[in-house]
Design a protein around this motif. Sequence first.
Motif, PDB file in Angstrom:
ATOM      1  N   LEU A   1     -40.584 -21.210 124.074  1.00  0.00           N
ATOM      2  CA  LEU A   1     -40.010 -20.508 122.927  1.00  0.00           C
ATOM      3  C   LEU A   1     -39.199 -21.476 122.073  1.00  0.00           C
ATOM      4  CD1 LEU A   1     -38.784 -17.191 124.619  1.00  0.00           C
ATOM      5  CD2 LEU A   1     -40.748 -17.469 123.079  1.00  0.00           C
ATOM      6  N   HIS A   2     -39.368 -21.352 120.768  1.00  0.00           N
ATOM      7  CA  HIS A   2     -38.601 -22.167 119.825  1.00  0.00           C
ATOM      8  C   HIS A   2     -37.569 -21.292 119.126  1.00  0.00           C
ATOM      9  CE1 HIS A   2     -41.340 -25.884 119.315  1.00  0.00           C
ATOM     10  NE2 HIS A   2     -41.732 -25.220 120.402  1.00  0.00           N
ATOM     11  N   ARG A   3     -36.417 -21.892 118.824  1.00  0.00           N
ATOM     12  CA  ARG A   3     -35.392 -21.210 118.046  1.00  0.00           C
ATOM     13  C   ARG A   3     -35.608 -21.529 116.564  1.00  0.00           C
ATOM     14  NH1 ARG A   3     -30.563 -24.174 120.832  1.00  0.00           N
ATOM     15  NH2 ARG A   3     -32.257 -25.692 120.981  1.00  0.00           N
ATOM     16  N   TYR A   4     -35.639 -20.483 115.746  1.00  0.00           N
ATOM     17  CA  TYR A   4     -35.761 -20.657 114.303  1.00  0.00           C
ATOM     18  C   TYR A   4     -34.448 -20.202 113.680  1.00  0.00           C
ATOM     19  CZ  TYR A   4     -40.551 -21.642 115.412  1.00  0.00           C
ATOM     20  OH  TYR A   4     -41.673 -22.221 115.955  1.00  0.00           O
ATOM     21  N   MET A   5     -33.697 -21.191 113.215  1.00  0.00           N
ATOM     22  CA  MET A   5     -32.306 -20.973 112.815  1.00  0.00           C
ATOM     23  C   MET A   5     -32.170 -20.900 111.304  1.00  0.00           C
ATOM     24  SD  MET A   5     -30.467 -23.712 115.354  1.00  0.00           S
ATOM     25  CE  MET A   5     -30.336 -23.386 117.130  1.00  0.00           C
ATOM     26  N   PHE A   6     -31.506 -19.847 110.831  1.00  0.00           N
ATOM     27  CA  PHE A   6     -31.151 -19.700 109.424  1.00  0.00           C
ATOM     28  C   PHE A   6     -29.648 -19.979 109.329  1.00  0.00           C
ATOM     29  CE2 PHE A   6     -34.848 -17.194 110.271  1.00  0.00           C
ATOM     30  CZ  PHE A   6     -35.616 -17.206 109.117  1.00  0.00           C
ATOM     31  N   VAL A   7     -29.282 -21.049 108.683  1.00  0.00           N
ATOM     32  CA  VAL A   7     -27.862 -21.416 108.584  1.00  0.00           C
ATOM     33  C   VAL A   7     -27.512 -21.700 107.128  1.00  0.00           C
ATOM     34  CG1 VAL A   7     -27.599 -22.267 110.937  1.00  0.00           C
ATOM     35  CG2 VAL A   7     -28.415 -23.815 109.170  1.00  0.00           C
ATOM     36  N   ILE A   8     -26.278 -21.366 106.775  1.00  0.00           N
ATOM     37  CA  ILE A   8     -25.825 -21.497 105.389  1.00  0.00           C
ATOM     38  C   ILE A   8     -24.557 -22.338 105.348  1.00  0.00           C
ATOM     39  CG2 ILE A   8     -24.884 -20.243 103.421  1.00  0.00           C
ATOM     40  CD1 ILE A   8     -26.794 -18.011 103.996  1.00  0.00           C
ATOM     41  N   TYR A   9     -24.549 -23.304 104.433  1.00  0.00           N
ATOM     42  CA  TYR A   9     -23.392 -24.146 104.177  1.00  0.00           C
ATOM     43  C   TYR A   9     -22.858 -23.863 102.775  1.00  0.00           C
ATOM     44  CZ  TYR A   9     -24.448 -27.079 108.253  1.00  0.00           C
ATOM     45  OH  TYR A   9     -24.666 -27.541 109.531  1.00  0.00           O
ATOM     46  N   GLN A  10     -21.571 -24.106 102.612  1.00  0.00           N
ATOM     47  CA  GLN A  10     -20.934 -23.925 101.308  1.00  0.00           C
ATOM     48  C   GLN A  10     -20.522 -25.288 100.760  1.00  0.00           C
ATOM     49  OE1 GLN A  10     -17.603 -21.109 101.192  1.00  0.00           O
ATOM     50  NE2 GLN A  10     -16.555 -22.458  99.757  1.00  0.00           N
ATOM     51  N   HIS A  11     -20.655 -25.474  99.455  1.00  0.00           N
ATOM     52  CA  HIS A  11     -20.142 -26.695  98.826  1.00  0.00           C
ATOM     53  C   HIS A  11     -19.468 -26.350  97.514  1.00  0.00           C
ATOM     54  CE1 HIS A  11     -24.246 -26.783  96.829  1.00  0.00           C
ATOM     55  NE2 HIS A  11     -24.573 -26.319  98.024  1.00  0.00           N
ATOM     56  N   CYS A  12     -18.598 -27.247  97.074  1.00  0.00           N
ATOM     57  CA  CYS A  12     -17.706 -26.934  95.958  1.00  0.00           C
ATOM     58  C   CYS A  12     -18.299 -27.219  94.583  1.00  0.00           C
ATOM     59  CB  CYS A  12     -16.399 -27.708  96.109  1.00  0.00           C
ATOM     60  SG  CYS A  12     -15.456 -27.180  97.551  1.00  0.00           S
ATOM     61  N   ARG A  13     -19.311 -28.042  94.526  1.00  0.00           N
ATOM     62  CA  ARG A  13     -19.965 -28.280  93.244  1.00  0.00           C
ATOM     63  C   ARG A  13     -21.461 -28.485  93.441  1.00  0.00           C
ATOM     64  NH1 ARG A  13     -19.996 -33.848  92.494  1.00  0.00           N
ATOM     65  NH2 ARG A  13     -18.705 -35.013  93.973  1.00  0.00           N
ATOM     66  N   SER A  14     -22.162 -28.563  92.341  1.00  0.00           N
ATOM     67  CA  SER A  14     -23.617 -28.599  92.381  1.00  0.00           C
ATOM     68  C   SER A  14     -24.133 -29.892  92.996  1.00  0.00           C
ATOM     69  CB  SER A  14     -24.156 -28.452  90.960  1.00  0.00           C
ATOM     70  OG  SER A  14     -25.550 -28.559  90.932  1.00  0.00           O
ATOM     71  N   LEU A  15     -25.253 -29.767  93.728  1.00  0.00           N
ATOM     72  CA  LEU A  15     -25.955 -30.940  94.238  1.00  0.00           C
ATOM     73  C   LEU A  15     -26.915 -31.427  93.157  1.00  0.00           C
ATOM     74  CD1 LEU A  15     -26.934 -30.163  97.944  1.00  0.00           C
ATOM     75  CD2 LEU A  15     -25.343 -31.874  97.130  1.00  0.00           C
ATOM     76  N   ASP A  16     -26.676 -32.618  92.647  1.00  0.00           N
ATOM     77  CA  ASP A  16     -27.509 -33.163  91.587  1.00  0.00           C
ATOM     78  C   ASP A  16     -28.239 -34.413  92.066  1.00  0.00           C
ATOM     79  OD1 ASP A  16     -26.617 -31.217  89.715  1.00  0.00           O
ATOM     80  OD2 ASP A  16     -24.778 -32.377  89.440  1.00  0.00           O
ATOM     81  N   ASN A  17     -29.410 -34.649  91.508  1.00  0.00           N
ATOM     82  CA  ASN A  17     -30.203 -35.846  91.804  1.00  0.00           C
ATOM     83  C   ASN A  17     -30.488 -35.996  93.302  1.00  0.00           C
ATOM     84  OD1 ASN A  17     -30.107 -36.588  89.027  1.00  0.00           O
ATOM     85  ND2 ASN A  17     -28.068 -37.471  89.368  1.00  0.00           N
ATOM     86  N   VAL A  18     -30.750 -34.865  93.961  1.00  0.00           N
ATOM     87  CA  VAL A  18     -31.076 -34.895  95.386  1.00  0.00           C
ATOM     88  C   VAL A  18     -32.592 -34.987  95.538  1.00  0.00           C
ATOM     89  CG1 VAL A  18     -30.813 -33.726  97.596  1.00  0.00           C
ATOM     90  CG2 VAL A  18     -29.070 -33.463  95.836  1.00  0.00           C
ATOM     91  N   VAL A  19     -33.022 -35.916  96.351  1.00  0.00           N
ATOM     92  CA  VAL A  19     -34.458 -36.123  96.564  1.00  0.00           C
ATOM     93  C   VAL A  19     -34.967 -35.150  97.621  1.00  0.00           C
ATOM     94  CG1 VAL A  19     -36.235 -37.780  97.257  1.00  0.00           C
ATOM     95  CG2 VAL A  19     -34.233 -38.545  95.950  1.00  0.00           C
TER      96      VAL A  19
END
Length: 229
Positions: free
Chosen positions: A175-193
């Motif tokens: 059996l595999h665990r399929y994890m839904f996780v959420i992180y918070q950040h204070c400003r926008s992520l820009d120029n992320v590849v």
Amino acid sequence: MMDDHTSPTLYERYFLDGQFANWRMSTKYANLNPKTHFLVAMMLLFGSLAIMLALAPLGMCYLAPLASWSSACDFGGGLTVTLGKMRLSQDNCDTVYNKKDWQEAPTISYPGAMKGRRYTVFVLDPDVPDYPNGSYYLHMLQTNVMGEDLKEGNLMRSLTLASYVPPAPPEGSGLHRYMFVIYQHCRSLDNVVSPDVSSRLKFDLAEWFKSLKIKMLGPKVGVQFRAGF
């Protein structure tokens, strides 16, 4: 004329003037009635609390995010993942499903998301054989999700870095665990590849965090289900 040995030096004059000023200040406030003392103390207390609350979100942006864990069920509740008649939440976290039940991208909503804040949503599988701790198969990565959208389960205005890939555990891997996780950040992520295919196969979450120009807080919430071949 005073004798040079008894005249105060310039430093001593400043010291004496300061001591006199402190005495006058203490005398001034000592004459205040107790009610005034109480009001002044309360104003200082509530003023300090207001400043702390205003700066708290900024301080959170500099906390190191958690990059590995044993169960996404250990995080705070409130995250809901729905697909058709299925509804995964903290109440039935870690339920075993048939992998065929999750072939389409589910709706991910978090009513506790804060308006004006940005979030990143991960779907991760840590149980691929021979993967080291902290490495995952990356099933989905959605970033710059606005809090007001995440409340409603609407990710249309966010940035897709890795589109949803359904579970496909290899035969004999359990059996595999399929994890839904959420992180918070204070400003926008820009120029992320966007991660390429090889990066998705063995996604190093800690290294990905290090590559960012901003810090994330989390996981804020999480749920998971399990599925086998």
